[in-house]
Scaffold this motif. Structure first.
Motif, short mmCIF file in Angstrom:
data_model
loop_
_atom_site.label_atom_id
_atom_site.label_comp_id
_atom_site.label_asym_id
_atom_site.label_seq_id
_atom_site.Cartn_x
_atom_site.Cartn_y
_atom_site.Cartn_z
N PHE A 128 -13.37 -20.96 21.30
CA PHE A 128 -14.42 -21.87 20.81
C PHE A 128 -15.04 -21.34 19.52
O PHE A 128 -15.20 -22.07 18.54
CB PHE A 128 -15.49 -22.04 21.89
CG PHE A 128 -16.64 -22.90 21.46
CD1 PHE A 128 -16.52 -24.28 21.42
CD2 PHE A 128 -17.85 -22.32 21.08
CE1 PHE A 128 -17.58 -25.08 21.02
CE2 PHE A 128 -18.91 -23.11 20.68
CZ PHE A 128 -18.78 -24.49 20.65
N LEU A 129 -15.38 -20.04 19.49
CA LEU A 129 -15.98 -19.44 18.30
C LEU A 129 -14.97 -19.42 17.14
O LEU A 129 -15.35 -19.62 15.97
CB LEU A 129 -16.47 -18.03 18.61
CG LEU A 129 -17.65 -17.94 19.59
CD1 LEU A 129 -17.99 -16.48 19.88
CD2 LEU A 129 -18.87 -18.67 19.03
N TRP A 130 -13.71 -19.19 17.45
CA TRP A 130 -12.68 -19.19 16.42
C TRP A 130 -12.55 -20.58 15.78
O TRP A 130 -12.47 -20.72 14.56
CB TRP A 130 -11.36 -18.74 17.03
CG TRP A 130 -10.26 -18.48 16.04
CD1 TRP A 130 -10.23 -18.81 14.71
CD2 TRP A 130 -9.02 -17.84 16.30
NE1 TRP A 130 -9.06 -18.42 14.13
CE2 TRP A 130 -8.28 -17.82 15.09
CE3 TRP A 130 -8.43 -17.28 17.45
CZ2 TRP A 130 -7.01 -17.27 15.00
CZ3 TRP A 130 -7.18 -16.73 17.35
CH2 TRP A 130 -6.46 -16.72 16.14
N ALA A 131 -12.52 -21.62 16.64
CA ALA A 131 -12.40 -22.98 16.12
C ALA A 131 -13.62 -23.38 15.30
O ALA A 131 -13.49 -24.04 14.25
CB ALA A 131 -12.19 -23.95 17.28
N LYS A 132 -14.82 -22.98 15.75
CA LYS A 132 -16.03 -23.31 15.01
C LYS A 132 -16.06 -22.62 13.66
O LYS A 132 -16.39 -23.22 12.63
CB LYS A 132 -17.27 -22.91 15.84
CG LYS A 132 -17.66 -23.91 16.90
CD LYS A 132 -18.16 -25.20 16.26
CE LYS A 132 -18.66 -26.17 17.31
NZ LYS A 132 -19.12 -27.44 16.71
N SER A 133 -15.73 -21.32 13.65
CA SER A 133 -15.72 -20.59 12.38
C SER A 133 -14.62 -21.07 11.45
O SER A 133 -14.76 -21.01 10.22
CB SER A 133 -15.57 -19.09 12.65
OG SER A 133 -14.32 -18.82 13.28
N ALA A 134 -13.52 -21.56 12.02
CA ALA A 134 -12.42 -22.06 11.18
C ALA A 134 -12.82 -23.32 10.44
O ALA A 134 -12.45 -23.51 9.26
CB ALA A 134 -11.19 -22.32 12.04
N THR A 135 -13.58 -24.19 11.08
CA THR A 135 -14.02 -25.42 10.40
C THR A 135 -15.07 -25.11 9.33
O THR A 135 -15.12 -25.80 8.30
CB THR A 135 -14.61 -26.40 11.42
OG1 THR A 135 -15.66 -25.76 12.16
CG2 THR A 135 -13.54 -26.87 12.39
N PRO A 187 -3.99 -20.60 17.04
CA PRO A 187 -2.65 -21.10 17.41
C PRO A 187 -2.52 -21.31 18.91
O PRO A 187 -1.89 -20.52 19.62
CB PRO A 187 -1.72 -19.98 16.91
CG PRO A 187 -2.56 -18.75 16.97
CD PRO A 187 -3.98 -19.17 16.67
N VAL A 188 -3.13 -22.38 19.40
CA VAL A 188 -3.06 -22.69 20.82
C VAL A 188 -1.77 -23.45 21.09
O VAL A 188 -1.49 -24.46 20.43
CB VAL A 188 -4.27 -23.52 21.26
CG1 VAL A 188 -4.18 -23.87 22.75
CG2 VAL A 188 -5.57 -22.77 20.96
N PRO A 189 -0.95 -23.01 22.05
CA PRO A 189 0.31 -23.72 22.33
C PRO A 189 0.05 -25.06 23.00
O PRO A 189 -1.07 -25.39 23.41
CB PRO A 189 1.05 -22.77 23.28
CG PRO A 189 -0.04 -21.98 23.93
CD PRO A 189 -1.12 -21.82 22.90
N ASN A 190 1.12 -25.84 23.08
CA ASN A 190 1.03 -27.15 23.73
C ASN A 190 0.81 -26.95 25.22
O ASN A 190 1.66 -26.43 25.94
CB ASN A 190 2.33 -27.93 23.49
CG ASN A 190 2.20 -29.37 23.95
OD1 ASN A 190 1.08 -29.85 24.21
ND2 ASN A 190 3.31 -30.06 24.05
N MET A 191 -0.38 -27.35 25.71
CA MET A 191 -0.77 -27.06 27.08
C MET A 191 -0.27 -28.13 28.02
O MET A 191 -1.02 -28.99 28.52
CB MET A 191 -2.30 -26.93 27.19
CG MET A 191 -2.86 -25.75 26.43
SD MET A 191 -4.64 -25.56 26.66
CE MET A 191 -4.96 -24.12 25.66
#
Length: 201
Positions: free
Chosen positions: A72-79, A87-91
């Motif tokens: 979550f923190l990675w995605a927020k900081s990335a935006t 790099p989240v795989p296809n779940m």
């Protein structure tokens, strides 16, 4: 000499009997990286849960909580910083994997049902003795150690017994053949039950 040569030439290798795939490579240490990772990870989990007294449910919950927070923190900081997303795989489970798992499970279930049929319908005393000894051994070992330690011992045996058997296959086969002959000689002393329907006919 001729019989031994012919039997050794027709003997199936350990790698082929284990499926000749990635699992066989792992158990026979041909995939040394995977076997080492499996050994170290299983040893770490066993030490964590058995020696350190960590709870399995708490461990899984804490790991998932930490993973979700990091993503979550990675995605927020990335935006915010215009960085690439994690790099989240296809779940999702692939259909081929589910079909293969179902086929493998069906083979195991049919094998168990064939053993049950061999005991109840065919009344095979050798199979009954084999199943009774295996179940008694599992019950006895279960009274000595818990299930997690038993799984860890199973992993250690899976990583050690196939490679030892591949190295000393001739000697082990001789001992197994002599033991099976002894069991057959004992089972012949017990009379086979006669089917009542055939007797009336």
């Amino acid at each position: 000499m001729g019989d031994s040569v012919s039997s050794s030439s027709t003997r199936v290798s350990v790698h082929q009997s284990l499926g000749a795939g990635s699992v066989a490579d792992l158990l026979l240490w041909r995939n040394q990286t995977g076997a080492t990772i499996l050994l170290i990870s299983s040893t770490g989990f066993w030490f964590l849960f058995e020696r350190a007294g960590y709870n399995l449910l708490s461990f899984v919950s804490n790991v998932l909580l930490l993973l979700v927070a990091i993503l979550f923190l990675w995605a927020k900081s990335a935006t915010v910083l215009n960085r690439p997303l994690p790099p989240v795989p296809n779940m999702e489970i692939p259909e081929e994997f589910a079909i293969k798992a179902a086929d493998d499970l069906r083979v195991w279930i049919n094998h168990v049902l064939s053993i049950a049929s061999d005991i109840t319908i065919a009344r095979n005393p050798i199979r009954l003795l084999q199943v009774s000894l295996v179940l008694w051994a599992i019950s006895y070992v279960g009274t000595l150690i818990n299930s997690f330690t038993l799984v860890y011992i199973g992993i250690l045996l899976s990583l050690s017994f196939p490679i030892v058997y591949e190295k000393y296959q001739n000697h082990i086969d001789e001992k197994v053949n002599s033991t099976s002959k002894f069991v057959r000689s004992i089972s012949r002393k017990f009379p086979m039950p006669i089917n009542k329907e055939k007797k009336h006919q």
